[in-house]
Motif scaffolding. Structure first.
Motif, PDB file in Angstrom:
ATOM      1  N   HIS A  37      28.924  58.945  73.508  1.00  0.00           N
ATOM      2  CA  HIS A  37      28.982  58.211  72.243  1.00  0.00           C
ATOM      3  C   HIS A  37      30.369  57.600  72.056  1.00  0.00           C
ATOM      4  CE1 HIS A  37      28.273  57.254  68.014  1.00  0.00           C
ATOM      5  NE2 HIS A  37      29.451  57.809  67.757  1.00  0.00           N
ATOM      6  N   ALA A  38      31.411  58.371  72.357  1.00  0.00           N
ATOM      7  CA  ALA A  38      32.777  57.846  72.247  1.00  0.00           C
ATOM      8  C   ALA A  38      32.985  56.672  73.188  1.00  0.00           C
ATOM      9  CB  ALA A  38      33.782  58.956  72.556  1.00  0.00           C
ATOM     10  N   GLN A  39      32.432  56.761  74.390  1.00  0.00           N
ATOM     11  CA  GLN A  39      32.585  55.676  75.357  1.00  0.00           C
ATOM     12  C   GLN A  39      31.887  54.405  74.882  1.00  0.00           C
ATOM     13  OE1 GLN A  39      31.132  58.029  78.677  1.00  0.00           O
ATOM     14  NE2 GLN A  39      33.165  58.071  79.624  1.00  0.00           N
ATOM     15  N   ALA A  40      30.743  54.558  74.217  1.00  0.00           N
ATOM     16  CA  ALA A  40      30.051  53.386  73.680  1.00  0.00           C
ATOM     17  C   ALA A  40      30.880  52.726  72.578  1.00  0.00           C
ATOM     18  CB  ALA A  40      28.678  53.793  73.142  1.00  0.00           C
ATOM     19  N   GLN A  41      31.491  53.555  71.725  1.00  0.00           N
ATOM     20  CA  GLN A  41      32.360  53.021  70.671  1.00  0.00           C
ATOM     21  C   GLN A  41      33.569  52.318  71.285  1.00  0.00           C
ATOM     22  OE1 GLN A  41      31.722  53.197  67.283  1.00  0.00           O
ATOM     23  NE2 GLN A  41      29.732  54.042  67.885  1.00  0.00           N
ATOM     24  N   ALA A  42      34.140  52.927  72.315  1.00  0.00           N
ATOM     25  CA  ALA A  42      35.331  52.359  72.950  1.00  0.00           C
ATOM     26  C   ALA A  42      35.016  51.014  73.601  1.00  0.00           C
ATOM     27  CB  ALA A  42      35.876  53.338  73.988  1.00  0.00           C
ATOM     28  N   LYS A  43      33.818  50.893  74.184  1.00  0.00           N
ATOM     29  CA  LYS A  43      33.440  49.627  74.811  1.00  0.00           C
ATOM     30  C   LYS A  43      33.361  48.516  73.778  1.00  0.00           C
ATOM     31  CE  LYS A  43      29.979  47.594  77.899  1.00  0.00           C
ATOM     32  NZ  LYS A  43      28.732  47.852  78.680  1.00  0.00           N
ATOM     33  N   GLN A  44      32.811  48.833  72.595  1.00  0.00           N
ATOM     34  CA  GLN A  44      32.717  47.838  71.531  1.00  0.00           C
ATOM     35  C   GLN A  44      34.093  47.413  71.036  1.00  0.00           C
ATOM     36  OE1 GLN A  44      30.194  49.178  68.337  1.00  0.00           O
ATOM     37  NE2 GLN A  44      28.426  49.514  69.664  1.00  0.00           N
ATOM     38  N   LEU A  45      35.027  48.372  70.978  1.00  0.00           N
ATOM     39  CA  LEU A  45      36.361  48.101  70.433  1.00  0.00           C
ATOM     40  C   LEU A  45      37.357  47.678  71.510  1.00  0.00           C
ATOM     41  CD1 LEU A  45      36.468  51.190  68.045  1.00  0.00           C
ATOM     42  CD2 LEU A  45      36.197  48.788  67.361  1.00  0.00           C
ATOM     43  N   ASP A  46      36.924  47.731  72.771  1.00  0.00           N
ATOM     44  CA  ASP A  46      37.761  47.334  73.907  1.00  0.00           C
ATOM     45  C   ASP A  46      39.052  48.163  73.970  1.00  0.00           C
ATOM     46  OD1 ASP A  46      38.361  45.944  76.211  1.00  0.00           O
ATOM     47  OD2 ASP A  46      39.422  44.339  75.152  1.00  0.00           O
ATOM     48  N   VAL A  47      38.897  49.474  73.854  1.00  0.00           N
ATOM     49  CA  VAL A  47      40.028  50.407  73.981  1.00  0.00           C
ATOM     50  C   VAL A  47      39.578  51.580  74.850  1.00  0.00           C
ATOM     51  CG1 VAL A  47      41.102  49.817  71.767  1.00  0.00           C
ATOM     52  CG2 VAL A  47      39.373  51.648  71.874  1.00  0.00           C
ATOM     53  N   PRO A  48      40.509  52.361  75.393  1.00  0.00           N
ATOM     54  CA  PRO A  48      40.118  53.531  76.186  1.00  0.00           C
ATOM     55  C   PRO A  48      39.665  54.693  75.311  1.00  0.00           C
ATOM     56  CG  PRO A  48      42.500  53.387  76.048  1.00  0.00           C
ATOM     57  CD  PRO A  48      41.970  52.144  75.398  1.00  0.00           C
ATOM     58  N   VAL A  49      39.125  55.717  75.982  1.00  0.00           N
ATOM     59  CA  VAL A  49      38.738  56.967  75.309  1.00  0.00           C
ATOM     60  C   VAL A  49      39.816  58.009  75.556  1.00  0.00           C
ATOM     61  CG1 VAL A  49      37.113  58.906  75.362  1.00  0.00           C
ATOM     62  CG2 VAL A  49      36.261  56.555  75.435  1.00  0.00           C
ATOM     63  N   THR A  50      40.175  58.722  74.496  1.00  0.00           N
ATOM     64  CA  THR A  50      41.072  59.875  74.604  1.00  0.00           C
ATOM     65  C   THR A  50      40.339  61.118  74.120  1.00  0.00           C
ATOM     66  OG1 THR A  50      43.092  58.574  74.243  1.00  0.00           O
ATOM     67  CG2 THR A  50      43.229  60.931  73.821  1.00  0.00           C
ATOM     68  N   VAL A  51      40.209  62.098  74.987  1.00  0.00           N
ATOM     69  CA  VAL A  51      39.681  63.408  74.581  1.00  0.00           C
ATOM     70  C   VAL A  51      40.848  64.270  74.127  1.00  0.00           C
ATOM     71  CG1 VAL A  51      38.702  65.578  75.451  1.00  0.00           C
ATOM     72  CG2 VAL A  51      37.621  63.399  76.039  1.00  0.00           C
ATOM     73  N   ILE A  52      40.690  64.916  72.971  1.00  0.00           N
ATOM     74  CA  ILE A  52      41.678  65.891  72.512  1.00  0.00           C
ATOM     75  C   ILE A  52      41.032  67.266  72.555  1.00  0.00           C
ATOM     76  CG2 ILE A  52      43.041  66.728  70.569  1.00  0.00           C
ATOM     77  CD1 ILE A  52      43.695  63.967  69.811  1.00  0.00           C
ATOM     78  N   THR A  53      41.617  68.147  73.335  1.00  0.00           N
ATOM     79  CA  THR A  53      41.098  69.504  73.457  1.00  0.00           C
ATOM     80  C   THR A  53      42.253  70.491  73.385  1.00  0.00           C
ATOM     81  OG1 THR A  53      39.593  70.916  74.726  1.00  0.00           O
ATOM     82  CG2 THR A  53      41.152  69.589  75.993  1.00  0.00           C
ATOM     83  N   PHE A  54      41.938  71.768  73.524  1.00  0.00           N
ATOM     84  CA  PHE A  54      42.932  72.820  73.299  1.00  0.00           C
ATOM     85  C   PHE A  54      42.856  73.876  74.393  1.00  0.00           C
ATOM     86  CE2 PHE A  54      41.406  71.001  69.387  1.00  0.00           C
ATOM     87  CZ  PHE A  54      42.575  70.655  68.732  1.00  0.00           C
ATOM     88  N   ASP A  55      43.945  74.577  74.568  1.00  0.00           N
ATOM     89  CA  ASP A  55      43.992  75.702  75.498  1.00  0.00           C
ATOM     90  C   ASP A  55      45.144  76.621  75.075  1.00  0.00           C
ATOM     91  OD1 ASP A  55      43.023  76.853  78.149  1.00  0.00           O
ATOM     92  OD2 ASP A  55      45.186  76.727  78.490  1.00  0.00           O
ATOM     93  N   PRO A  56      44.944  77.937  74.996  1.00  0.00           N
ATOM     94  CA  PRO A  56      43.689  78.660  75.242  1.00  0.00           C
ATOM     95  C   PRO A  56      42.720  78.541  74.064  1.00  0.00           C
ATOM     96  CG  PRO A  56      45.377  80.176  74.550  1.00  0.00           C
ATOM     97  CD  PRO A  56      46.060  78.849  74.673  1.00  0.00           C
TER      98      PRO A  56
END
Length: 308
Positions: A37-56
């Motif tokens: 879903h994020a990739q579809a939004q990014a394609k429309q806006l012509d920007v990359p996707v950034t995933v934000i995650t955490f560890d641990p």
């Protein structure tokens, strides 16, 4: 994939992108739906996707117990799976008590607005900020008009929610087939082959004794049909025992031992991956080597049939 590791109060550089939020343990089919879903939004806006995650895992930090959490995909495996989905950028924030104390607004200001978010998406049950007070319902308010938002609905399989919790429960019950369906790929444990007691060689079933390279979710004790991938990329059908070897030991630590079919090479010191395909039977004690060998032959026949 560009991977950036940060520890609060470090914040990301400004890069306009669609941001997708989550812990993503397992990168299962529900997580994949969020990322697509994020990739579809990014394609429309012509920007990359950034995933934000955490560890641990937050539970590991907030419970003060280093071994409080076992992972479906430890960090590096998680990053590999996210990269394989075609994500351009991933920010891994070290989860600390200081980070957990941020208000929802401060988290959004520092890690979303401050990092250039033009659109932010996550699963319907995502929460952020102190005590998880920020939710996908409050995110548009905290965005302060700086980015748009979207929510990915619950993903289900067999009438039940696809979740990391459900996958852990399935693995604990030995249902590796269903767990693999939810993951979209077989469950994998990686580890180094070490010297064991070499008893398997004396009965015609030499095994690779594996020490896990991270804190993985351990499947239910028992015997499984598996596939083993070597460092050089070759893959062999196998059967793998998870247990305490009660035929030989009254008590003992849980071990993982794989017998590779049609294989006779030395694996000591190698990192191998075990793919868990199907649960065959419970581990049990045998009254002698003859009955153990007879059962192993039955296990091999069953595993070969399943894996073929």
């Amino acid at each position: 994939m560009e991977t950036i590791h940060l520890t609060y109060p470090e914040t990301p550089d400004l890069v306009p992108s669609v941001m997708v939020l989550g812990f993503f343990d397992g990168v299962h089919t529900g997580h994949q739906a969020v990322i697509r879903h994020a990739q579809a939004q990014a394609k429309q806006l012509d920007v990359p996707v950034t995933v934000i995650t955490f560890d641990p895992h937050p539970k590991q930090v907030l419970s003060n117990k280093p071994d409080a959490v076992r992972y479906i995909t430890p960090l590096q495996r998680k990053l590999n799976r996210i990269a394989a989905l075609g994500v351009e950028r991933c920010i891994v924030i070290t989860f600390t008590k200081e980070l957990a104390s941020l208000s929802p607004q401060q988290f959004v200001d520092d890690y979303l607005i401050g990092a250039g978010a033009v659109h932010v998406t996550a699963g319907f049950d995502y929460s952020y900020g102190k005590f998880g007070e920020g939710t996908m319902e409050t995110l548009p308010y905290h965005a302060r008009g700086r980015f748009t938002t979207s929510v990915v609905a619950e993903q289900t399989s067999g009438g039940e929610k696809v979740s990391s919790t459900r996958i852990r429960q399935l693995l604990g019950a030995g249902d590796v087939d269903v767990a693999s369906e939810l993951l979209g790929t077989p469950y994998v444990i990686c580890g180094e082959v070490i010297h064991g007691d070499a008893r398997g060689r004396t009965i015609g079933y030499p095994t690779a004794n594996v020490v896990m390279d991270a804190s993985y979710v351990m499947p239910r004790l028992g015997v499984y049909a598996t596939r083993v991938r070597l460092q050089d990329g070759r893959t062999f059908d196998a059967m793998t025992n998870v247990g305490r070897r009660p035929t030989f030991y009254a008590t003992g630590d849980v071990s993982i031992e794989s017998h590779l079919f049609d294989f006779s090479e030395d694996l000591y010191g190698q990192l191998i991956e075990i793919e868990w395909m199907h649960y065959l039977r419970d581990e049990r004690a045998f009254d002698g080597l003859d009955s153990l060998i007879a059962q192993l032959k039955q296990d091999e026949t069953a595993a070969r049939a399943i894996l073929s």
